[in-house]
Write a protein that holds these residues in place. Structure first.
Motif, mmCIF file in Angstrom:
data_model
loop_
_atom_site.group_PDB
_atom_site.id
_atom_site.type_symbol
_atom_site.label_atom_id
_atom_site.label_comp_id
_atom_site.label_asym_id
_atom_site.label_seq_id
_atom_site.Cartn_x
_atom_site.Cartn_y
_atom_site.Cartn_z
ATOM 1 N N TRP A 145 60.765 32.921 -17.477
ATOM 2 C CA TRP A 145 59.813 31.823 -17.735
ATOM 3 C C TRP A 145 60.251 30.618 -16.902
ATOM 4 N N PRO A 146 59.332 29.870 -16.242
ATOM 5 C CA PRO A 146 57.870 29.997 -16.329
ATOM 6 C C PRO A 146 57.245 30.831 -15.208
ATOM 7 N N LEU A 147 58.057 31.540 -14.418
ATOM 8 C CA LEU A 147 57.518 32.289 -13.282
ATOM 9 C C LEU A 147 56.370 33.196 -13.678
ATOM 10 N N TYR A 148 56.596 34.023 -14.715
ATOM 11 C CA TYR A 148 55.565 35.019 -15.023
ATOM 12 C C TYR A 148 54.288 34.376 -15.541
ATOM 13 N N MET A 149 54.406 33.240 -16.261
ATOM 14 C CA MET A 149 53.207 32.561 -16.731
ATOM 15 C C MET A 149 52.470 31.902 -15.567
ATOM 16 N N GLU A 150 53.214 31.291 -14.659
ATOM 17 C CA GLU A 150 52.580 30.673 -13.495
ATOM 18 C C GLU A 150 51.861 31.722 -12.647
ATOM 19 N N GLN A 151 52.472 32.910 -12.509
ATOM 20 C CA GLN A 151 51.812 33.973 -11.743
ATOM 21 C C GLN A 151 50.523 34.423 -12.425
ATOM 22 N N ALA A 152 50.576 34.607 -13.732
ATOM 23 C CA ALA A 152 49.388 35.041 -14.466
ATOM 24 C C ALA A 152 48.266 34.024 -14.326
ATOM 25 N N GLN A 153 48.611 32.752 -14.491
ATOM 26 C CA GLN A 153 47.598 31.705 -14.355
ATOM 27 C C GLN A 153 47.021 31.681 -12.941
ATOM 28 N N ALA A 154 47.884 31.832 -11.935
ATOM 29 C CA ALA A 154 47.404 31.802 -10.552
ATOM 30 C C ALA A 154 46.473 32.976 -10.260
ATOM 31 N N MET A 155 46.809 34.162 -10.765
ATOM 32 C CA MET A 155 45.950 35.325 -10.517
ATOM 33 C C MET A 155 44.579 35.133 -11.145
ATOM 34 N N MET A 156 44.538 34.534 -12.322
ATOM 35 C CA MET A 156 43.247 34.296 -12.966
ATOM 36 C C MET A 156 42.507 33.140 -12.315
ATOM 37 N N ARG A 157 43.212 32.019 -12.105
ATOM 38 C CA ARG A 157 42.571 30.804 -11.577
ATOM 39 C C ARG A 157 42.101 30.954 -10.141
ATOM 40 N N ASP A 158 42.927 31.586 -9.290
ATOM 41 C CA ASP A 158 42.655 31.597 -7.852
ATOM 42 C C ASP A 158 41.935 32.851 -7.363
ATOM 43 N N TYR A 159 41.888 33.886 -8.197
ATOM 44 C CA TYR A 159 41.269 35.146 -7.777
ATOM 45 C C TYR A 159 40.170 35.607 -8.741
ATOM 46 N N ILE A 160 40.550 35.829 -10.001
ATOM 47 C CA ILE A 160 39.622 36.488 -10.924
ATOM 48 C C ILE A 160 38.452 35.587 -11.286
ATOM 49 N N LEU A 161 38.709 34.356 -11.701
ATOM 50 C CA LEU A 161 37.606 33.473 -12.080
ATOM 51 C C LEU A 161 36.677 33.183 -10.898
ATOM 52 N N PRO A 162 37.195 32.850 -9.719
ATOM 53 C CA PRO A 162 36.263 32.635 -8.589
ATOM 54 C C PRO A 162 35.480 33.896 -8.213
ATOM 55 N N ALA A 163 36.118 35.068 -8.276
ATOM 56 C CA ALA A 163 35.416 36.302 -7.911
ATOM 57 C C ALA A 163 34.222 36.551 -8.816
ATOM 58 N N LEU A 164 34.345 36.120 -10.077
ATOM 59 C CA LEU A 164 33.269 36.347 -11.044
ATOM 60 C C LEU A 164 32.431 35.093 -11.267
ATOM 61 N N HIS A 165 32.637 34.079 -10.427
ATOM 62 C CA HIS A 165 31.871 32.839 -10.449
ATOM 63 C C HIS A 165 31.959 32.145 -11.812
ATOM 64 N N ILE A 166 33.151 32.168 -12.393
ATOM 65 C CA ILE A 166 33.387 31.520 -13.669
ATOM 66 C C ILE A 166 34.003 30.152 -13.406
ATOM 67 N N LYS A 167 33.379 29.122 -13.950
ATOM 68 C CA LYS A 167 33.824 27.765 -13.722
ATOM 69 C C LYS A 167 34.078 27.052 -15.047
ATOM 70 N N LYS A 168 34.775 25.931 -14.949
ATOM 71 C CA LYS A 168 35.023 25.083 -16.115
ATOM 72 C C LYS A 168 33.697 24.693 -16.742
ATOM 73 N N PRO A 169 33.545 24.875 -18.066
ATOM 74 C CA PRO A 169 32.276 24.505 -18.705
ATOM 75 C C PRO A 169 32.034 23.005 -18.656
ATOM 76 N N ARG A 170 30.789 22.614 -18.574
ATOM 77 C CA ARG A 170 30.449 21.195 -18.573
ATOM 78 C C ARG A 170 30.699 20.603 -19.958
ATOM 79 N N GLN A 171 31.191 19.384 -19.939
ATOM 80 C CA GLN A 171 31.495 18.701 -21.201
ATOM 81 C C GLN A 171 30.226 18.065 -21.769
#
Length: 335
Positions: free
Chosen positions: A309-335
């Protein structure tokens, strides 16, 4: 095609060693498994009784059938089983644990600890003096012959006095449930959770007193981790069968406590990545079942970065934030 390209880029970058020791990544969305990739990585394991030491193993080609140690993802499974069992027994999570303990264990519960409920155990707000990170409390727990008595020997500051991560608590939950159910907990879990989900290839080590470990030492395949995540995503349903009570899924994944930097339910974390909220069962080394209710999505990951820690958490977040969410066009919800 864009989604495939983005997810394929993640797999390619993992193979190119842009991330350290990732073993698998699976992405499910709206009924489809969009990504299921396995990689070559370490097979290190943990010597629990020997001082929670990481023992190096050779590199292996991880695959869909190879069991993976899931560390504290086990806690989330314990939380799920607690809800199923309480429903079956007609009990509330607000029941005092002193009224649920086996007769030989109840006299060991002293002082303020006698006011604790199952809710306090499930939210890590039980108030025992416990230091999992900089002390040897966890080592002593795994070297003891009775986890509950080791926990009860600690001073208790009162229910809700603070949030404190404590792996002895889910072990106590399963000790209580096994006694109340009147049968071996693992046999019952096969009948009520693992069997209905088609999970037959798994390993779950036991506490010295008999029940399986509630806080760790469960081994699952990533596909079976995904089944658990999809069941929670679908409100406790799996292929048309009710597995977890609906009300319990809501309680388990709702904000119940406030550790620093996150929310906490019943052994599930409440987090966000790229501004997108998600519910996480996660464990040391990078084992994660990440549930995105608003996106109808589950992301499963396994890594071999134990104690990093925190390497594995940072990697998990990066894989989701920089690859998975953009690939599926998922963005921060509007407030």
């Amino acid at each position: 095609m864009a989604a495939e390209t983005g997810l394929e880029r993640l797999a390619a970058d993992i193979r190119a060693a842009k991330f350290k020791d990732v073993h698998s990544v699976l992405v499910y969305k709206s009924g489809d498994l969009l990504l299921e990739e396995y990689f070559t990585g370490s097979s290190d394991h943990i010597d629990f009784e020997g001082g929670i030491k990481r023992i190096p193993g050779p590199e292996v080609a991880w695959n869909a059938d190879r069991l993976h140690y899931v560390a504290s993802v086990t806690k989330a499974v314990t939380g799920i089983l607690a809800g199923i069992a309480l429903d079956e027994l007609g009990l509330s999570e607000h029941t005092l644990i002193k009224d649920l303990l086996p007769p030989d264990l109840e006299p060991s519960l002293l002082g303020k600890a006698r006011s604790l409920t199952l809710h306090d155990l499930l939210t890590m707000t039980a108030g025992f003096r416990w230091d999992e990170w900089t002390s040897d409390d966890l080592v002593k727990l795994w070297q003891s012959d009775d986890f509950a008595k080791t926990l009860f020997s600690k001073e208790n500051m009162g229910a809700g006095s603070e949030w404190r991560y404590n792996s002895a608590l889910p072990n106590l939950v399963l000790r209580i449930l096994e006694y109340r159910l009147g049968k071996p907990l693992q046999v019952w879990a096969d009948e009520r959770l693992f069997g209905p989900l088609g999970i037959h290839n798994y390993r779950w080590d036991k506490q010295p007193t008999g029940p399986p470990e509630g806080g760790a030492r469960l081994h699952l395949t990533p596909r079976d981790m995904m089944k658990i995540g999809v069941t929670v995503l679908d409100g406790g349903m799996w292929q048309g069968e009710r597995i977890i009570p609906t009300e319990w899924v809501t309680k388990m994944t709702r904000h119940q406590a406030s550790p620093e930097g996150a929310g906490y339910g019943y052994y599930f974390w409440l987090r966000e990545v790229g501004g997108v909220p998600y519910i996480s069962a996660d464990g040391d080394g990078g084992q994660q079942i990440n549930i995105f209710p608003n996106e109808d999505m589950v992301v499963v990951m396994t890594q071999g970065n134990y104690g990093e820690w925190p390497l594995y958490m940072e990697q998990a977040q990066a894989m989701m934030r920089d690859y998975i969410l953009p690939a599926l066009h998922i963005k921060k919800p509007r407030q």
